[in-house]
Design a protein around this motif. Structure first.
Motif, PDB file in Angstrom:
ATOM      1  N   TRP A 299      -7.125 -63.499  -6.726  1.00 59.13           N
ATOM      2  CA  TRP A 299      -8.532 -63.086  -6.194  1.00 59.13           C
ATOM      3  C   TRP A 299      -9.578 -62.841  -7.170  1.00 59.13           C
ATOM      4  CZ3 TRP A 299      -4.745 -59.077  -6.824  1.00 59.13           C
ATOM      5  CH2 TRP A 299      -5.200 -58.055  -7.285  1.00 59.13           C
ATOM      6  N   SER A 309     -13.254 -57.809 -17.178  1.00 60.50           N
ATOM      7  CA  SER A 309     -12.710 -57.787 -18.441  1.00 60.50           C
ATOM      8  C   SER A 309     -12.017 -59.290 -18.841  1.00 60.50           C
ATOM      9  CB  SER A 309     -11.425 -56.915 -18.864  1.00 60.50           C
ATOM     10  OG  SER A 309     -10.322 -57.080 -17.894  1.00 60.50           O
ATOM     11  N   ALA A 312      -8.455 -60.120 -18.173  1.00 63.35           N
ATOM     12  CA  ALA A 312      -7.992 -60.368 -16.415  1.00 63.35           C
ATOM     13  C   ALA A 312      -8.645 -61.875 -16.083  1.00 63.35           C
ATOM     14  CB  ALA A 312      -8.753 -59.160 -15.919  1.00 63.35           C
ATOM     15  N   TYR A 316      -6.355 -64.465 -14.127  1.00 64.01           N
ATOM     16  CA  TYR A 316      -6.609 -65.135 -12.734  1.00 64.01           C
ATOM     17  C   TYR A 316      -7.144 -66.621 -12.754  1.00 64.01           C
ATOM     18  CZ  TYR A 316      -7.337 -60.604 -10.932  1.00 64.01           C
ATOM     19  OH  TYR A 316      -6.750 -59.117 -10.379  1.00 64.01           O
TER      20      TYR A 316
ATOM     21  N   ILE B  41      -5.140 -47.451  -4.247  1.00 64.76           N
ATOM     22  CA  ILE B  41      -5.828 -48.354  -5.451  1.00 64.76           C
ATOM     23  C   ILE B  41      -7.118 -47.543  -5.542  1.00 64.76           C
ATOM     24  CG2 ILE B  41      -6.692 -50.464  -5.902  1.00 64.76           C
ATOM     25  CD1 ILE B  41      -4.441 -52.002  -4.418  1.00 64.76           C
ATOM     26  N   MET B  44      -6.187 -44.597  -7.516  1.00 62.90           N
ATOM     27  CA  MET B  44      -6.051 -44.848  -8.729  1.00 62.90           C
ATOM     28  C   MET B  44      -7.006 -45.354  -9.873  1.00 62.90           C
ATOM     29  SD  MET B  44      -3.671 -48.196  -9.928  1.00 62.90           S
ATOM     30  CE  MET B  44      -4.975 -49.177  -9.788  1.00 62.90           C
TER      31      MET B  44
ATOM     32  N   LEU C  55       5.440 -39.250  -9.584  1.00 69.45           N
ATOM     33  CA  LEU C  55       5.545 -40.450  -8.808  1.00 69.45           C
ATOM     34  C   LEU C  55       6.706 -41.114  -8.755  1.00 69.45           C
ATOM     35  CD1 LEU C  55       2.352 -42.445  -9.941  1.00 69.45           C
ATOM     36  CD2 LEU C  55       2.887 -41.673  -7.606  1.00 69.45           C
ATOM     37  N   VAL C  86       7.297 -56.310   0.289  1.00 74.09           N
ATOM     38  CA  VAL C  86       5.813 -55.614   0.487  1.00 74.09           C
ATOM     39  C   VAL C  86       5.756 -54.581  -0.615  1.00 74.09           C
ATOM     40  CG1 VAL C  86       4.846 -54.054   1.836  1.00 74.09           C
ATOM     41  CG2 VAL C  86       5.997 -55.986   3.087  1.00 74.09           C
ATOM     42  N   LEU C  89       4.369 -56.771  -3.691  1.00 77.88           N
ATOM     43  CA  LEU C  89       3.134 -57.067  -3.603  1.00 77.88           C
ATOM     44  C   LEU C  89       2.075 -55.964  -3.692  1.00 77.88           C
ATOM     45  CD1 LEU C  89       1.955 -59.682  -2.575  1.00 77.88           C
ATOM     46  CD2 LEU C  89       1.535 -58.667   0.035  1.00 77.88           C
ATOM     47  N   PHE C  90       2.275 -54.747  -3.183  1.00 71.83           N
ATOM     48  CA  PHE C  90       1.404 -53.697  -3.156  1.00 71.83           C
ATOM     49  C   PHE C  90       1.460 -53.224  -4.936  1.00 71.83           C
ATOM     50  CE2 PHE C  90       0.455 -49.211  -3.882  1.00 71.83           C
ATOM     51  CZ  PHE C  90      -0.814 -49.073  -3.578  1.00 71.83           C
ATOM     52  N   SER C  92       1.878 -55.155  -7.322  1.00 70.48           N
ATOM     53  CA  SER C  92       1.314 -56.378  -8.060  1.00 70.48           C
ATOM     54  C   SER C  92      -0.390 -55.972  -7.914  1.00 70.48           C
ATOM     55  CB  SER C  92       1.615 -57.585  -7.565  1.00 70.48           C
ATOM     56  OG  SER C  92       2.842 -57.684  -7.149  1.00 70.48           O
ATOM     57  N   PHE C  93      -0.890 -55.950  -6.709  1.00 71.05           N
ATOM     58  CA  PHE C  93      -2.180 -55.626  -6.466  1.00 71.05           C
ATOM     59  C   PHE C  93      -2.538 -54.619  -7.332  1.00 71.05           C
ATOM     60  CE2 PHE C  93      -1.989 -56.987  -1.557  1.00 71.05           C
ATOM     61  CZ  PHE C  93      -2.104 -58.131  -1.961  1.00 71.05           C
ATOM     62  N   ALA C  94      -1.845 -53.537  -7.424  1.00 68.63           N
ATOM     63  CA  ALA C  94      -2.329 -51.964  -8.311  1.00 68.63           C
ATOM     64  C   ALA C  94      -2.367 -52.622  -9.925  1.00 68.63           C
ATOM     65  CB  ALA C  94      -1.399 -50.988  -8.010  1.00 68.63           C
ATOM     66  N   LEU C  96      -2.542 -55.892 -11.223  1.00 69.71           N
ATOM     67  CA  LEU C  96      -3.471 -56.541 -11.423  1.00 69.71           C
ATOM     68  C   LEU C  96      -4.898 -56.025 -11.645  1.00 69.71           C
ATOM     69  CD1 LEU C  96      -2.785 -59.866  -9.490  1.00 69.71           C
ATOM     70  CD2 LEU C  96      -3.069 -59.506 -11.985  1.00 69.71           C
ATOM     71  N   THR C  97      -5.088 -54.984 -10.696  1.00 68.52           N
ATOM     72  CA  THR C  97      -6.498 -54.319 -10.722  1.00 68.52           C
ATOM     73  C   THR C  97      -6.565 -53.581 -11.714  1.00 68.52           C
ATOM     74  OG1 THR C  97      -6.310 -54.186  -8.286  1.00 68.52           O
ATOM     75  CG2 THR C  97      -8.102 -52.795  -9.115  1.00 68.52           C
ATOM     76  N   SER C  98      -5.489 -52.702 -12.210  1.00 66.91           N
ATOM     77  CA  SER C  98      -5.602 -51.760 -13.562  1.00 66.91           C
ATOM     78  C   SER C  98      -5.525 -52.413 -14.643  1.00 66.91           C
ATOM     79  CB  SER C  98      -4.409 -50.922 -13.278  1.00 66.91           C
ATOM     80  OG  SER C  98      -2.927 -51.473 -13.316  1.00 66.91           O
ATOM     81  N   ILE C  99      -4.931 -53.847 -14.773  1.00 65.54           N
ATOM     82  CA  ILE C  99      -5.041 -54.709 -15.773  1.00 65.54           C
ATOM     83  C   ILE C  99      -6.631 -54.734 -16.273  1.00 65.54           C
ATOM     84  CG2 ILE C  99      -5.107 -56.791 -16.667  1.00 65.54           C
ATOM     85  CD1 ILE C  99      -2.215 -57.149 -15.597  1.00 65.54           C
ATOM     86  N   GLU C 100      -7.269 -54.928 -15.257  1.00 62.87           N
ATOM     87  CA  GLU C 100      -8.526 -55.306 -15.400  1.00 62.87           C
ATOM     88  C   GLU C 100      -9.523 -54.091 -15.785  1.00 62.87           C
ATOM     89  OE1 GLU C 100     -12.462 -55.495 -15.143  1.00 62.87           O
ATOM     90  OE2 GLU C 100     -11.962 -55.106 -13.010  1.00 62.87           O
ATOM     91  N   TYR C 101      -9.233 -52.887 -15.265  1.00 60.24           N
ATOM     92  CA  TYR C 101      -9.961 -51.763 -15.505  1.00 60.24           C
ATOM     93  C   TYR C 101      -9.484 -51.183 -16.929  1.00 60.24           C
ATOM     94  CZ  TYR C 101     -12.324 -51.206 -11.533  1.00 60.24           C
ATOM     95  OH  TYR C 101     -13.125 -51.399 -10.255  1.00 60.24           O
TER      96      TYR C 101
END
Lengths: 540, 209, 104
Positions: A299, A309, A312, A316, B41, B44, C55, C86, C89-90, C92-94, C96-101
């Protein structure tokens, strides 16, 4: 061997509007979807033609900038949420999935009806912004924060409409997954399922697992607008990029909700009109699942220029290139299916070939956008608009029309004028390419998207594009007019297998099918669904 | 041919299919999980951006009440699981009793929640109040997410309560019985999901010390 | 019609969990809850550890609920697989998002 009551087809079985809008028959629900979808498609197409008219010349032609913003948002919302996301699964999936599996309905018929009603409620909500509140949203169909939480237009209602439509999509997906697991006819295994069913299976999983994320994200937009908290507004502590993440976590897989069923249609059309087995059945079946799976993790390629960043972005971009592999596998297999087939050029096949041509342009231009360096130049230009329409309209739209022509005799038990259908296809094809190819060129030249005005140097491509939109409109009207005229043609008995070479189970039953779908037990081909060497003989 | 008078397909969508209902319920639960997943998310990301504010704000929450509610939900999960055992062994009366117990625990949960919420709102920690609007961004995000997530969770408790009431009604009518108890099972699955989400909400909001 | 109206094959044995098993599951869950609360309230000096442990314990609890209360242990294996997919998947979403942050 069958009594007359059984030969009564689903169209004649009951009369009256209530026998339709409260029907739990999957075939009638499919048609309910079809008629509503075509209506919204025509509204969306009209808005599109209006946008092209405004862009015929530089400067203000028809409406104010604000009106233009609202029109392109409305065009996007209608085409995405009301037409192309439900399109093939809701219409042809509903109608043909149970028949292709050799059963009489989906697993939850009443849930199926509910999902159509939810769709209609969502559609009314989306269109109500035209009449009520402070005017339709002007944010673009992506509802990007922080603008969507600050603009004075009626974003709340549009967003809630998208939320409600998501429920409809989820219920359809859920229904299909359970149907495929539970209701295959005895002897049909997963690996003996038609490829359209495989495509729907992969699509349904995306509908089921991606849609909730956008649901909650859109609710957060509403909450932010109602309570004024800083969820996505950077001036009070929020992070607008987080909105983009959540939005695209759904909306990128949603692209595959739109595209995968189209792949399934093409995989049905090609064997029928090449009169030979599909090349690489397993490769096509599993690549659908592969696309669905990898498609969840790409995405971020919509956000390369959003300030994400560096590492990332690289991840992607690599993932995006990975999706191209299963997609290319499909294209190669389709072309290989045609090779040495005895090809019968009929209107549905033309649409399939048009699909392959246009989808290739769309798909390959997608790689240009998936590469980091080129995307910096092309992001938010008309190149993206061109790419998107090549995939969605040139791909899914053409597959939808192809399916309509393919199954028309089965659905209604009539036949359209094939010559007119062929002519309409060529007008559509020329109009389509005239409309969208110049957009890519304008994009390469640097013309940004979503503006109601442009610099004089972009005049030529825009002019050609607008002329193309007229040709396309004529083609659409001719195609639909021809299909509608087909109803009025003298009633002739349509054979069970009007194309002569159809091999999946829907061609073994009457045209149109009886209420219970089959008047006798369907016979499976010996080795898999496209075993043309052991094709079951179909007696009338 | 054996089908002379009427033809019917062996696999019909109109047949009763307990396995299909259960599968449908599981798929629905997946959508619910991901619905909350999106919120997790968001939580987080904002927690990682504002760790100190989240810590400070979490001290406002009452650990005792949160723990009490956790125990309430866990016990209710057991009672509804037992009600399935009861109906499977043909003891409808016991099943109904256990379902009533679950319903009662759900109401207890909501009452405790009501007191928690009204205490926060009383202190002005809700959007629109002056205290809330003057909070640093991290803390206001924490409280808004607290209201949004526990609110959505409470909504699920209410829906779960309605479903349980339907099961009680149908069990009383004899429509749910030793042979047909899919409805009880599915209500149980839904109720356990509500419990699962709370299991994560509890440490994430109450226990960041 | 002599056709069976049940699609469920007859040979599928239904597993009935005993009341005692349900009660033992509850005790396990309550113990885990006590552990989390104790760690977080009295182990404040272990702050960096507590998010992770909280957690982790929550996940153990969730697995217990899913496995015993939600009957995954006795159901067809496909449900366990689907739940795992599932969950992956969740996560991985978390991630991938945190890698960016984390790399901003």
């Amino acid at each position: 061997m069958t009594s007359t009551a059984l030969n009564l087809n689903y169209l004649q079985a009951k009369k009256g509007i209530f026998s339709w809008i409260f029907s739990v028959d999957h075939k009638r629900i499919g048609l309910l979807y079809l008629y509503s979808l075509i209506t919204f498609f025509l509204v969306g197409a009209t808005l599109g033609v209006l946008m092209r008219l405004e862009l015929l010349n530089p400067g203000k032609d028809l409406f104010e900038a604000q009106t233009y913003n609202q029109i392109f948002t409305m065009h996007g919302v209608i085409m995405i949420f009301l037409f192309i996301i439900p399109s093939i699964p809701a219409v042809f999936g509903n109608f043909f999935l149970p028949i292709m599996l050799g059963t009489d309905d989906v697993s939850f018929p009443r849930l199926n009806l509910l999902s159509w009603w939810i769709y209609i409620i969502g559609a009314i909500m989306a269109l109500s912004t035209l009449l009520f509140g402070d005017g339709p949203a002007d944010t673009g169909w992506t509802f990007y924060a922080p603008y969507s939480v600050k603009t004075g237009t009626n974003v709340t209602m549009s967003v809630l409409a998208a939320f409600v439509l998501g429920f409809s999509s989820i219920l359809t997906g859920l229904n299909f997954i359970v149907t495929i697991h539970r209701l295959k006819t005895p002897g049909m295994t997963f690996l003996k399922m038609p490829l359209f069913a495989w495509a729907l299976y992969a699509t349904s999983w995306i509908q089921l697992l991606a849609t909730p994320i956008i649901g909650i994200t859109l609710l957060m937009i509403v909450a932010e607008r109602v309570f004024g908290v800083g969820l996505f507004d950077p001036s009070i502590g929020g992070d607008p990029i987080l909105y983009q993440h959540l939005f695209w976590i759904y909306s990128h897989p949603a692209v595959y909700i739109m595209a995968l069923p189209a792949f399934g249609i093409i995989s049905e059309l090609l064997p029928t009109f090449s009169n030979r087995t599909i090349f690489g059945y397993k490769a096509i079946a599993f690549s659908s699942l592969a696309i669905a799976f990898v498609g969840y993790f790409v995405w971020g390629h919509h956000m390369f220029t959003s300030g994400m960043s560096g590492p990332a972005r690289i991840i992607y971009s690599i993932m995006t290139f990975l999706v191209a592999i299963p997609t290319a596998i499909k294209v190669f297999n389709w072309v290989a299916t045609l090779y040495k087939g005895s090809i019968d050029v009929q209107p549905p096949l033309l649409y399939a070939l048009g699909f392959i041509f246009q989808f290739m342009i769309g798909g390959l231009s997608g790689l240009v956008l998936g590469a980091l360096a080129t995307d910096i130049h092309l992001h938010d230009t008309y190149f993206v608009v061109g790419h998107f329409h090549y995939v969605m309209f040139g791909g899914t739209g053409f597959a939808f029309f192809g399916a309509l022509h393919y199954w028309y005799p089965k659905i209604w038990g009539r036949m359209y004028n094939k010559l007119v259908a062929n002519i309409a296809f060529f007008i559509l094809f020329i109009g389509f390419n005239m409309l969208y190819f110049p957009m890519m060129i304008a994009g390469l030249m640097g013309m940004p998207r979503r503006y109601y005005d442009y610099l004089p140097e972009f005049h030529l491509p825009n002019m050609i594009s607008t002329f193309g939109s007229w040709v396309l409109a004529i083609g659409l009207l001719l195609m639909l007019g021809n299909l509608i005229a087909g109803f009025r043609r003298k009633r002739e008995k349509i054979a069970r297998n009007p194309w002569g070479t159809g091999i999946t189970l829907e061609w073994q039953t009457l045209s149109p099918p009886p209420v219970a779908n089959f008047d006798r037990m369907p016979v499976l081909p010996k080795d898999g669904p496209y075993d043309y060497d052991h094709k079951p003989e179909i007696k009338e | 041919m054996e089908h002379t008078s009427a033809f019917s397909l062996p696999n019909s969508g109109h047949n009763r299919d307990a396995e299909a209902s259960k599968m449908g319920m599981w798929l629905f639960l997946f959508t619910e999980l991901l619905l909350f997943g999106g919120l997790f998310i968001v939580y987080m990301v904002y927690r990682s951006l504002n760790p100190e504010s989240f810590l400070l704000a979490s001290f406002e929450l009452d650990v005792a009440m949160g723990t009490f509610n956790t125990v309430v939900l866990l016990v209710s999960s057991m009672t509804i699981a037992m009600s399935i055992t009861a109906i499977q062994t043909g003891n409808a009366k016991k099943s109904i009793f256990l379902l009533y117990t679950t319903l009662g625990l759900a109401i207890v949960f909501l009452i405790v929640k009501y007191f928690e919420w009204s205490a926060k709102i009383h202190h002005g920690l809700f959007p629109g109040f002056e205290v809330y609007d003057n909070l640093p961004p991290g803390e206001s995000l924490f409280f808004f997410l607290y209201f949004f997530m526990t609110g959505l969770h409470a909504l699920h408790i209410i829906i779960g309560g309605i479903i349980i009431s339907v099961v009680i009604y149908r069990t009383k009518k004899g429509l749910v019985n030793k042979e047909k108890y899919t409805l009880t099972e599915n209500a149980g699955l839904y109720w356990h999901l509500v419990d699962l989400i709370w299991i994560y909400l509890f440490p994430l909001f109450y226990l960041i010390h | 019609m002599s056709h069976t109206k049940d699609n469920l094959p007859k040979e599928e044995q239904v597993h009935i969990t005993s009341y005692k098993d349900h009660f033992s599951t509850l005790i396990a869950l309550l113990l885990l809850t006590v552990i989390t609360v104790v760690i977080s309230v009295f182990g404040a000096n272990l702050r960096s550890l507590s998010v992770f442990t909280a957690l982790l314990i929550a996940t153990v609890k969730v697995i217990v609920v899913a496995y015993y209360f939600m009957h995954l242990k006795y159901d067809k294996k496909i449900y366990t697989w689907l739940v795992l997919i599932v969950a992956i998947l969740f996560v991985s979403f978390a991630v991938l998002t945190s890698i960016e942050y984390l790399n901003r």
